[in-house]
Design a protein around this motif. Structure first.
Motif, PDB file in Angstrom:
ATOM      1  N   THR A  49      27.142 -81.471 -47.154  1.00 58.19           N
ATOM      2  CA  THR A  49      27.838 -81.385 -45.874  1.00 58.19           C
ATOM      3  C   THR A  49      29.326 -81.542 -46.149  1.00 58.19           C
ATOM      4  O   THR A  49      29.737 -82.400 -46.939  1.00 58.19           O
TER       5      THR A  49
ATOM      6  N   VAL B  18      33.624 -81.039 -44.627  1.00 61.30           N
ATOM      7  CA  VAL B  18      34.663 -80.712 -43.659  1.00 61.30           C
ATOM      8  C   VAL B  18      35.542 -79.650 -44.308  1.00 61.30           C
ATOM      9  O   VAL B  18      36.071 -79.852 -45.398  1.00 61.30           O
ATOM     10  N   ALA B  19      35.681 -78.507 -43.635  1.00 60.44           N
ATOM     11  CA  ALA B  19      36.404 -77.356 -44.203  1.00 60.44           C
ATOM     12  C   ALA B  19      37.736 -77.168 -43.492  1.00 60.44           C
ATOM     13  O   ALA B  19      37.779 -76.707 -42.349  1.00 60.44           O
TER      14      ALA B  19
ATOM     15  N   GLU C   5      36.635 -77.573 -39.679  1.00 63.56           N
ATOM     16  CA  GLU C   5      35.266 -77.328 -39.203  1.00 63.56           C
ATOM     17  C   GLU C   5      34.296 -78.174 -40.019  1.00 63.56           C
ATOM     18  O   GLU C   5      34.430 -78.269 -41.251  1.00 63.56           O
ATOM     19  N   LEU C   6      33.322 -78.793 -39.353  1.00 59.81           N
ATOM     20  CA  LEU C   6      32.270 -79.536 -40.054  1.00 59.81           C
ATOM     21  C   LEU C   6      31.103 -78.597 -40.336  1.00 59.81           C
ATOM     22  O   LEU C   6      30.565 -77.969 -39.419  1.00 59.81           O
ATOM     23  N   ARG C   7      30.710 -78.482 -41.601  1.00 60.43           N
ATOM     24  CA  ARG C   7      29.604 -77.624 -42.001  1.00 60.43           C
ATOM     25  C   ARG C   7      28.459 -78.506 -42.504  1.00 60.43           C
ATOM     26  O   ARG C   7      28.524 -79.082 -43.587  1.00 60.43           O
ATOM     27  N   VAL C   8      27.431 -78.607 -41.691  1.00 63.18           N
ATOM     28  CA  VAL C   8      26.330 -79.526 -41.972  1.00 63.18           C
ATOM     29  C   VAL C   8      25.346 -78.879 -42.934  1.00 63.18           C
ATOM     30  O   VAL C   8      24.849 -77.768 -42.703  1.00 63.18           O
ATOM     31  N   ARG C   9      25.040 -79.616 -44.008  1.00 62.90           N
ATOM     32  CA  ARG C   9      24.066 -79.141 -44.998  1.00 62.90           C
ATOM     33  C   ARG C   9      23.058 -80.264 -45.267  1.00 62.90           C
ATOM     34  O   ARG C   9      22.597 -80.877 -44.317  1.00 62.90           O
TER      35      ARG C   9
ATOM     36  N   HIS D  15      29.818 -87.393 -37.112  1.00 61.84           N
ATOM     37  CA  HIS D  15      28.528 -86.898 -37.604  1.00 61.84           C
ATOM     38  C   HIS D  15      27.710 -88.032 -38.212  1.00 61.84           C
ATOM     39  O   HIS D  15      26.507 -88.172 -37.930  1.00 61.84           O
TER      40      HIS D  15
ATOM     41  N   ASP E  58      35.768 -81.840 -52.455  1.00 62.60           N
ATOM     42  CA  ASP E  58      34.366 -81.502 -52.703  1.00 62.60           C
ATOM     43  C   ASP E  58      34.057 -81.445 -54.194  1.00 62.60           C
ATOM     44  O   ASP E  58      32.923 -81.705 -54.604  1.00 62.60           O
TER      45      ASP E  58
ATOM     46  N   ALA F 143      28.919 -76.056 -51.054  1.00 59.14           N
ATOM     47  CA  ALA F 143      27.638 -75.402 -50.757  1.00 59.14           C
ATOM     48  C   ALA F 143      26.899 -74.978 -52.021  1.00 59.14           C
ATOM     49  O   ALA F 143      25.718 -74.615 -51.957  1.00 59.14           O
TER      50      ALA F 143
ATOM     51  N   ASP G 274      35.888 -77.489 -48.743  1.00 61.30           N
ATOM     52  CA  ASP G 274      34.623 -76.747 -48.828  1.00 61.30           C
ATOM     53  C   ASP G 274      34.770 -75.531 -49.725  1.00 61.30           C
ATOM     54  O   ASP G 274      34.386 -74.432 -49.358  1.00 61.30           O
TER      55      ASP G 274
END
Length: 384
Positions: free
Chosen positions: A322, A324-325, A363-367, A202, A281, A315, A311
């Motif tokens: 952003t 990684v979960a 899973e990558l969660r983009v913020r 990413h 996180d 959030a 994660d």
């Protein structure tokens, strides 16, 4: 065969009369029923005066209370029939149940309770000697199988670590070194190296080439470092030639956090670092706060892109991170499901299936904490 309650009671009385005294776990093994069911039967028989119950065992009325380990039943005398898996007792030994392992325990518990079973927890607090203590306690309590997370510093057991027990065992978030007996065990865990790869890809796709990992000393950090190095090589990117930035395990101490923030600020100001991956996180949030409070004014994401690993709360920052979960719940669930399968095979005498080493990909969660691509940022500046 399946016993009625009365038939089961008579068989227990017959066995105890024959042997004088027996452990509850031995009775459960012989009758192919759960320890929970045997305890319930023994309580009923003791209440009616037909047997005497002592801690973890039962003996014939009028005989001396057993000392030491009660005699085992001969396994060959047990009927080779499908087990009564009503209420299977599954032991689980983990370092702790906060933070990372809380969700793993929840996933395992739901999988076990879905078949009417019971999950029994033991904690090692990352102490190797407590691993053996808790495993022995579980086995003596009569668990059918064991989910085990040994306190191996690197996450990988060496030649002297077999990781096994006297019951079917599945390693959780740990792996045996290749060639060791521990490597022969089933295991389920997170592909942390793959998760690091997601973060690196990413950041590289956003234009970053000067990427560092900020992590403490833990089994997860070992895999993250390997994953970051492999992903950077795959993209042909050289890691910044800087001293490793290290935080404490878990919640970093304020002094360590400030020292890391100061070093990172200097590296960013010099142009030696443009992006960081931070384990965990919580530490990423603390680092973000420290950077914002500094006089040199390092900004995220304008000056530094930030990716959190984990994660739980990423959030919830005012600048959502952003992250990684890791699939923690699914790891616990899959490990328990695999163990229940091994328990069935063990109790029925069926040939065990092929051993499984299962790694689940995060899973990558983009913020918002990585911003836009560096190329787009440059174009925007030209336009303005």
């Amino acid at each position: 065969m399946r016993y009625t309650v009365d038939e089961r009671h008579e068989r227990i009385v017959e066995l105890v009369r024959e042997h004088g005294s027996l452990r509850v776990a031995d009775l459960a093994h012989h009758l192919r029923i759960s320890v929970v069911t045997v305890r319930r039967d023994v309580e009923a028989l003791a209440s009616s005066g037909r047997l005497d119950r002592v801690r973890g065992a039962v003996h014939w009325p009028g005989t001396p209370a057993p000392r030491g380990r009660s005699p085992q039943l001969i396994p060959e005398t047990a009927p080779a029939v499908p087990p009564d898996l009503e209420g299977p007792a599954i032991g689980m030994v983990v370092p702790q149940s906060r933070h990372y392992f809380g969700e793993i325990v929840r996933g395992a518990r739901e999988a076990v309770t879905a078949v009417g079973g019971r999950l029994i927890l033991g904690y090692s607090n990352y102490q190797l000697d407590q691993d053996a203590v808790q495993v022995q306690r579980m086995v003596e309590a009569g668990v059918h199988g064991l989910l085990l997370t040994p306190s191996w510093a690197s996450g990988t057991g060496g030649a002297g670590s077999d990781g096994g027990a006297a019951v079917p065992t599945v390693l959780v978030e740990r792996r045996g070194a290749i060639g060791t007996r521990a490597a022969d065990l089933d295991r389920v865990g997170t592909d942390h190296a793959g998760g690091a790869g997601l973060a690196v890809r990413h950041l590289v796709e956003l234009g970053h080439r000067k990427i560092v990992l900020i992590a403490g000393d833990s089994p997860t950090a070992v895999q993250l470092r390997a994953g970051c190095e492999a992903a950077l090589r795959a993209f042909g990117v050289a890691a910044p030639k800087v001293e490793p930035l290290v935080l404490g395990v878990g919640d970093a101490a304020p002094a360590a956090m400030e020292a890391t923030a100061e070093r990172l600020s200097v590296l960013v100001a010099r142009g030696e670092v443009t992006a960081a991956i931070v384990l965990s996180d919580i530490d990423a949030l603390l680092l973000l706060q420290s950077l914002r409070g500094r006089a040199d004014g390092i900004r995220v994401p304008e000056d530094l892109a930030l990716v959190a690993y984990d994660d739980d709360v990423a959030a919830l920052s005012d600048l959502p991170l952003t992250a990684v979960a890791p699939p923690k719940f699914e790891v616990g669930e899959a490990a328990a499901a695999l163990l229940l399968q091994r328990v069935r095979e063990h109790l029925t005498g069926a040939a065990p299936g092929v051993r499984r080493h299962l790694d689940l990909l995060p899973e990558l969660r983009v913020r918002a904490s990585c911003g836009e691509s560096l190329g787009k940022q440059s174009n925007d500046r030209l336009v303005r």
